[in-house]
Design a protein around this motif. Structure first.
Motif, short mmCIF file in Angstrom:
data_model
loop_
_atom_site.label_atom_id
_atom_site.label_comp_id
_atom_site.label_asym_id
_atom_site.label_seq_id
_atom_site.Cartn_x
_atom_site.Cartn_y
_atom_site.Cartn_z
N LEU A 132 13.80 43.51 62.08
CA LEU A 132 14.93 44.36 61.74
C LEU A 132 16.24 43.69 62.15
N TRP A 133 17.23 43.75 61.26
CA TRP A 133 18.53 43.14 61.53
C TRP A 133 19.54 44.21 61.94
N GLN A 134 20.42 43.82 62.87
CA GLN A 134 21.52 44.67 63.32
C GLN A 134 22.83 43.91 63.10
N PHE A 135 23.85 44.59 62.55
CA PHE A 135 25.12 43.94 62.26
C PHE A 135 26.25 44.89 62.64
N ALA A 136 27.29 44.32 63.25
CA ALA A 136 28.49 45.09 63.58
C ALA A 136 29.70 44.19 63.45
N ALA A 137 30.80 44.74 62.96
CA ALA A 137 32.04 43.97 62.84
C ALA A 137 33.22 44.94 62.82
N ASN A 158 19.20 48.57 61.59
CA ASN A 158 17.80 48.54 61.20
C ASN A 158 17.62 48.14 59.73
N LEU A 159 18.15 46.98 59.38
CA LEU A 159 18.00 46.44 58.03
C LEU A 159 16.68 45.68 57.93
N ARG A 160 15.84 46.13 57.04
CA ARG A 160 14.53 45.52 56.83
C ARG A 160 14.50 44.87 55.45
N SER A 161 14.21 43.57 55.41
CA SER A 161 14.04 42.85 54.16
C SER A 161 12.58 42.47 54.02
N SER A 162 11.98 42.74 52.87
CA SER A 162 10.54 42.53 52.68
C SER A 162 10.29 41.58 51.51
N GLY A 163 10.15 40.29 51.81
CA GLY A 163 9.80 39.33 50.78
C GLY A 163 10.91 38.93 49.83
N THR A 164 12.15 39.17 50.21
CA THR A 164 13.28 38.77 49.36
C THR A 164 13.22 37.28 49.05
N THR A 165 13.49 36.91 47.79
CA THR A 165 13.43 35.51 47.38
C THR A 165 14.75 35.09 46.75
#
Length: 317
Positions: A132-137, A158-165
């Motif tokens: 899971l990715w967390q981002f703040a700016a 809680n950004l979830r990427s599943s198999g992105t190509t």
């Protein structure tokens, strides 16, 4: 099986496949590998020349975090106007049980038929949902007279990427310069939040001390089901494809001599249709210490297609 780094030379000669883990913290970079079973050997140019376009390598990010004064700005080249993301914070949690079995993969692919080779970057399938990715700016807006408006903080939680190509290749049309991209997405986002009074606790989607915020909870993007009515459980939405509908990035020059960054998604190839994607938002809400809380409920776009897209971004006026 991905071979240990100690056998890199042999791997390059046969499959050019190996695994490393990368850790980035406070803008520093360190690379870790499996314990070596033999000393590393230098690779000659002749040996590297035997690596074929089918070869590639796998890698993973372990304990990734990025914090500091990094800023990104999109603005005019002739005045101060623009939008800035400042003091960027980015981090990722790990699936430690699948560090090597579910890596990122970078592959070179021969396409044949006179078409240029392509580079394919595939993300982990992330079947357990632990990556899971967390981002703040900090968001800042500036007008042409250098007047600055601090618009608060932008959070992705809680950004979830599943198999992105992502596929990258030179444009197949030799008469048109540029880079062609193919992009397939499957994303699930816990929350996209705008807090006009600052970040506060970025680990919480609903920080009780936050007086104001706008939140999109449970944003899901991917392929649509076969009937084009709802989100597929696992499918990728192929926003662009090198074989059917590439995204071309290049620069173009207008009659007045000005240049622009050009983004173009072509019409689908003859006899083909644009892939259908789906977008689902579980909840849209506003929180305010003046007007109270407003819950707008959920939103869904069962099927969406990009038939053609043409965008020109000019520098200056």
């Amino acid at each position: 099986m991905w071979r240990p780094l100690a056998f890199l030379k042999k791997s390059l000669a046969h499959r050019a496949a190996f695994v490393v883990s990368v850790h980035i913290a406070a803008l520093g970079l360190a690379v870790f590998a499996a314990p070596a079973q033999a000393s590393l050997q230098s690779i000659s140019d002749d040996e590297l020349a035997t690596v074929h376009a089918r070869d590639g390598f796998a890698f993973n990010l372990q304990g990734f975090s990025l914090n500091g004064s990094l800023s990104l700005r999109l603005g005019s080249s002739t005045d101060a106007s623009g939008v800035s993301l400042n003091n960027i914070s980015l981090s990722r949690s790990d699936d430690t049980a699948n560090t090597y079995t579910d890596p990122y993969q970078l592959t070179l692919v021969q396409r044949g038929g006179g078409l240029p080779d392509k580079v394919v970057l595939s993300e982990p399938l992330n079947a357990q949902g632990l990556i899971l990715w967390q981002f703040a700016a900090d968001l800042e807006l500036t007008d042409a007279n250098s007047n600055t408006f601090k618009a608060g903080a932008l959070l992705l939680q809680n950004l979830r990427s599943s198999g992105t190509t992502l596929e990258i290749a030179p444009n197949a049309d030799a008469d048109v310069q540029g880079i062609a991209l193919g992009l397939g997405l499957r994303l699930d986002l816990g929350a996209l939040t705008l807090r006009p009074r600052g970040r506060l606790d970025t680990t919480l989607i609903d920080d009780p001390t936050t007086a104001e915020q706008f939140t999109l909870r449970g944003l899901h993007l991917g392929a649509a089901t076969a009937d084009g009515q709802q989100l597929s459980p696992t499918g990728l939405w192929q926003l662009s494809s090198l074989s059917n509908q590439p995204l071309l990035i290049n620069t173009v020059t207008a009659a007045d001599g000005s240049t622009a960054l050009h983004l173009n998604i072509a019409w689908p190839s003859a006899g083909q249709t644009a892939p259908v994607g789906s977008v689902l938002i579980d909840n849209i809400s506003f929180k305010s210490d003046v007007g109270g809380n407003v819950d707008l409920g959920s939103s869904r776009i069962g099927g969406v297609q990009i038939q053609y897209l043409d965008i020109k971004l000019k520098s200056g006026r």
